[in-house]
Design a protein around this motif. Structure first.
Motif, short mmCIF file in Angstrom:
data_model
loop_
_atom_site.label_atom_id
_atom_site.label_comp_id
_atom_site.label_asym_id
_atom_site.label_seq_id
_atom_site.Cartn_x
_atom_site.Cartn_y
_atom_site.Cartn_z
N ILE A 1 2.82 13.77 0.37
CA ILE A 1 2.48 12.35 0.36
C ILE A 1 3.72 11.49 0.14
N LEU A 2 4.60 11.93 -0.76
CA LEU A 2 5.84 11.19 -1.00
C LEU A 2 6.70 11.13 0.26
N ALA A 3 6.84 12.28 0.94
CA ALA A 3 7.63 12.31 2.16
C ALA A 3 7.00 11.44 3.24
N THR B 1 0.83 -1.20 0.00
CA THR B 1 0.00 0.00 0.00
C THR B 1 0.87 1.25 0.00
N LEU B 2 1.90 1.27 0.83
CA LEU B 2 2.78 2.43 0.90
C LEU B 2 3.55 2.62 -0.40
N ALA B 3 4.01 1.52 -0.99
CA ALA B 3 4.75 1.61 -2.25
C ALA B 3 3.85 2.13 -3.37
N GLN B 4 2.63 1.62 -3.43
CA GLN B 4 1.70 2.07 -4.46
C GLN B 4 1.28 3.53 -4.23
N THR B 5 1.14 3.92 -2.97
CA THR B 5 0.82 5.31 -2.66
C THR B 5 1.92 6.23 -3.17
N ARG B 6 3.17 5.85 -2.94
CA ARG B 6 4.29 6.65 -3.44
C ARG B 6 4.27 6.71 -4.97
N GLU B 7 4.05 5.55 -5.58
CA GLU B 7 4.03 5.49 -7.04
C GLU B 7 2.95 6.39 -7.63
N ARG B 8 1.75 6.33 -7.06
CA ARG B 8 0.65 7.16 -7.57
C ARG B 8 0.93 8.65 -7.34
N ALA B 9 1.47 8.98 -6.17
CA ALA B 9 1.77 10.38 -5.87
C ALA B 9 2.85 10.92 -6.80
N LEU B 10 3.83 10.09 -7.10
CA LEU B 10 4.89 10.51 -8.01
C LEU B 10 4.33 10.78 -9.40
N ALA B 11 3.42 9.91 -9.83
CA ALA B 11 2.80 10.10 -11.15
C ALA B 11 1.96 11.37 -11.18
#
Length: 218
Positions: A171-173, A121-131
């Protein structure tokens, strides 16, 4: 009889705001709603055709038919009454900020899943926020280079764009910080009792904010 301003939705006012700049077809309005607006107001894309009909019935929007060959399309334009309603709405109190964040809902319910699920969940959250941050970065570059779709509003888009970039930076941080916090957790259940000091440290910024606000009389 026009619908009282208080009964219109934010999506309706957003639609009036788009029409205040120029006339659009329903398809063109949908395109504009998809260009960064959905991230600010997720419900904007839902029921947009019903909103147009409601605005037309209220007398805030006019329609006309345009033809390209044999093909006809409906063009929407704002009326003076619609402009007046939009102007009046801008004087009313702002609602508290809110947003949809499924990843955070999953974090809250992670005790019902595995630690790997939480990490995912955390990895996908980072990925979506980065996009999404990349999306708004592209918008910034586009507006800087061309003036954007609404050059007369580019100063306002700059304000909003800076907020959105900062939002996704946050969100990334947070995702990086959260991964550090759970790095040595044995599971998603026992830290509630076995990691009391860590949990207290995580809550410290919130406690300090409350204490500061309480001392200031908030």
């Amino acid at each position: 009889m026009p619908v009282p301003e208080r009964e219109l939705s934010t999506t309706a006012y957003l639609t009036l705001g788009l029409l205040a700049a120029r006339d659009w077809s329903a398809y063109q309005l949908a395109e504009q709603l998809g260009r960064g607006v959905a991230e600010l107001w997720p419900s904007a894309d839902r029921g947009r055709y019903a909103v147009l009909n409601r605005l037309r019935d209220a007398g805030f929007v006019d329609t006309r038919q345009e033809h390209t060959g044999k093909r006809a399309r409906t063009i929407y334009s704002i009326t003076p009454e619609g402009r007046a309603a939009l102007t009046q709405w801008l004087t009313t109190p702002v609602r508290p900020p809110s947003f949809e964040f499924e990843g955070m809902v999953r974090v809250l319910l992670s005790d019902q899943g595995s630690l790997d699920d939480l990490r995912s969940t955390l990895a996908q959250t980072r990925e979506r926020a980065l996009a999404q941050r990349g999306l708004f970065a592209r918008y910034a570059a586009f507006i800087s280079a061309t003036g954007g779709t609404f050059p007369e509003r580019k100063h306002l888009f700059a304000l909003a764009n800076t907020f959105m970039i900062g939002h996704y930076d946050h969100i990334l941080a947070w995702a990086d910080w959260a991964e550090q916090q759970i790095a040595d957790w044995p599971d998603t259940v026992t830290p509630a009792t076995a990691r009391g000091d860590q949990v207290s440290d995580m809550l410290a910024p919130g406690r300090e904010a409350w204490e500061s606000g309480h001392a200031d009389g908030e």
